[in-house]
Design an enzyme around this catalytic site. Structure first.
Site, PDB file in Angstrom:
ATOM      1  N   ARG A  68       0.829  -1.212   0.000  1.00  0.00           N
ATOM      2  CA  ARG A  68       0.000   0.000   0.000  1.00  0.00           C
ATOM      3  C   ARG A  68       0.856   1.251   0.000  1.00  0.00           C
ATOM      4  O   ARG A  68       0.506   2.268  -0.606  1.00  0.00           O
ATOM      5  CB  ARG A  68      -0.888   0.040   1.251  1.00  0.00           C
ATOM      6  N   LEU A  96      -6.195   3.703   4.193  1.00  0.00           N
ATOM      7  CA  LEU A  96      -4.927   4.427   4.024  1.00  0.00           C
ATOM      8  C   LEU A  96      -3.941   4.033   5.113  1.00  0.00           C
ATOM      9  O   LEU A  96      -4.327   3.740   6.245  1.00  0.00           O
ATOM     10  CB  LEU A  96      -5.193   5.937   4.083  1.00  0.00           C
ATOM     11  N   HIS A 112     -18.726   9.898   5.615  1.00  0.00           N
ATOM     12  CA  HIS A 112     -19.089   8.546   6.046  1.00  0.00           C
ATOM     13  C   HIS A 112     -20.602   8.499   6.283  1.00  0.00           C
ATOM     14  O   HIS A 112     -21.145   9.397   6.929  1.00  0.00           O
ATOM     15  CB  HIS A 112     -18.327   8.199   7.329  1.00  0.00           C
ATOM     16  N   GLU A 145      -5.310   8.414  11.496  1.00  0.00           N
ATOM     17  CA  GLU A 145      -4.827   7.057  11.233  1.00  0.00           C
ATOM     18  C   GLU A 145      -5.928   6.002  11.380  1.00  0.00           C
ATOM     19  O   GLU A 145      -6.005   5.070  10.595  1.00  0.00           O
ATOM     20  CB  GLU A 145      -3.669   6.789  12.205  1.00  0.00           C
ATOM     21  N   ASP A 148     -12.325   6.019   9.956  1.00  0.00           N
ATOM     22  CA  ASP A 148     -13.581   6.692  10.341  1.00  0.00           C
ATOM     23  C   ASP A 148     -13.542   7.234  11.775  1.00  0.00           C
ATOM     24  O   ASP A 148     -14.550   7.210  12.482  1.00  0.00           O
ATOM     25  CB  ASP A 148     -14.787   5.736  10.165  1.00  0.00           C
ATOM     26  N   GLU A 177     -25.959  13.821   2.291  1.00  0.00           N
ATOM     27  CA  GLU A 177     -24.510  13.841   2.030  1.00  0.00           C
ATOM     28  C   GLU A 177     -24.182  14.909   0.996  1.00  0.00           C
ATOM     29  O   GLU A 177     -23.185  15.627   1.102  1.00  0.00           O
ATOM     30  CB  GLU A 177     -24.025  12.477   1.516  1.00  0.00           C
TER      31      GLU A 177
HETATM   32  C1  GRF Z   1     -21.272   7.464   0.186  1.00  0.00           C
HETATM   33  O1  GRF Z   1     -22.343   6.915   0.883  1.00  0.00           O
HETATM   34  C2  GRF Z   1     -20.194   7.900   1.139  1.00  0.00           C
HETATM   35  O2  GRF Z   1     -20.694   8.370   2.348  1.00  0.00           O
HETATM   36  C3  GRF Z   1     -19.434   6.632   1.370  1.00  0.00           C
HETATM   37  O3  GRF Z   1     -19.416   5.978   0.120  1.00  0.00           O
HETATM   38  C4  GRF Z   1     -20.539   6.402  -0.638  1.00  0.00           C
HETATM   39  C5  GRF Z   1     -19.995   6.958  -1.931  1.00  0.00           C
HETATM   40  O4  GRF Z   1     -21.009   7.298  -2.836  1.00  0.00           O
HETATM   41  N1  GRF Z   1     -18.126   6.909   1.919  1.00  0.00           N
HETATM   42  P1  GRF Z   1     -20.680   8.201  -4.095  1.00  0.00           P
HETATM   43  O5  GRF Z   1     -19.544   7.486  -4.858  1.00  0.00           O
HETATM   44  O6  GRF Z   1     -20.257   9.541  -3.615  1.00  0.00           O
HETATM   45  O7  GRF Z   1     -21.928   8.228  -4.902  1.00  0.00           O
END
Ligand code: GRF
Length: 195
Positions: A68, A96, A112, A145, A148, A177
């Site tokens: 990685r 990561l 998230h 690190e 989430d 989101e």
């Molecule tokens: C979203 O639900 C985000 O919160 C998570 O992965 C998903 C990605 O969706 N980390 P997109 O690729 O932005 O449509």
């Protein structure tokens, strides 16, 4: 006006990336989306970014196997070559190493789909439904690190309705989101500009 040069990292459809690109079209938005990066050359979101006129870069993680750090060294170099100042992970499905999280500490955000610290990791909506929770949501946080785990920059809450399944709940959260991430990135970028 100085705008913070931002890279968005994706692995798939990139709907959050699209929301960030749309927000950054406003010249008054404090971040400029200068690069969309993916670990998967086939990620659908890359096409969306190209159509929006944004530079894209894919470095496939698969040839690197378990190394990685070698993959991340190339990513880090690519970001620095372009003068990137801030990174927004948006559905980036690679864990990561401390190399990249350390190099970009205080300069890397993630979104998230849960109300962290509840439900880090995968299958957040199924877990919220199985637990009988009454609300769900999403979190934008600084990347550290631990997966989430970093300090929370913003959260949005949605109700869980009777009869919700994973798809219904995930669609309701995703709509939030798409508002939360542009608002949170703006906040982070504005703070960087103001120093
Ligand atoms: C979203 O639900 C985000 O919160 C998570 O992965 C998903 C990605 O969706 N980390 P997109 O690729 O932005 O449509």
């Amino acid at each position: 006006m100085k705008r913070v040069k931002t890279a968005v990292f994706i692995s798939g459809r990139g709907s959050n990336m699209e929301a960030l690109i749309a927000a950054a079209k406003d010249p008054a938005y404090p971040a400029e989306i200068a690069l969309v990066f993916s670990n998967d050359p086939q990620a659908v979101g890359l096409k969306t970014a190209v159509a929006a006129g944004i530079e894209t870069l894919a470095i496939d993680h698969r040839p690197f196997g378990k190394d990685r750090a070698a993959h991340e060294a190339l990513i880090d170099a690519a970001l620095r070559e372009r003068g990137i100042e801030l990174v927004a992970l948006a559905g980036y499905m690679r864990i990561l190493t401390p190399f990249l999280t350390g190099a970009w500490a205080g300069k890397m955000l993630n979104i998230h789909p849960s109300l962290l610290p509840k439900y880090p990791g995968l299958h957040t909506h199924a877990r919220a439904l199985a637990a009988g929770d009454l609300e769900a949501g999403c979190t934008v946080h600084w990347v550290t690190e631990g997966v989430d785990e970093g300090p929370v920059l913003g959260q949005a809450r949605v109700p869980i309705l009777s009869g919700d399944d994973e798809d219904a709940l995930s669609a309701r959260v995703l709509a939030q989101e798409h508002k939360l991430y542009p608002a949170s990135l703006a906040k982070a970028a504005a703070e960087m500009v103001e120093g």
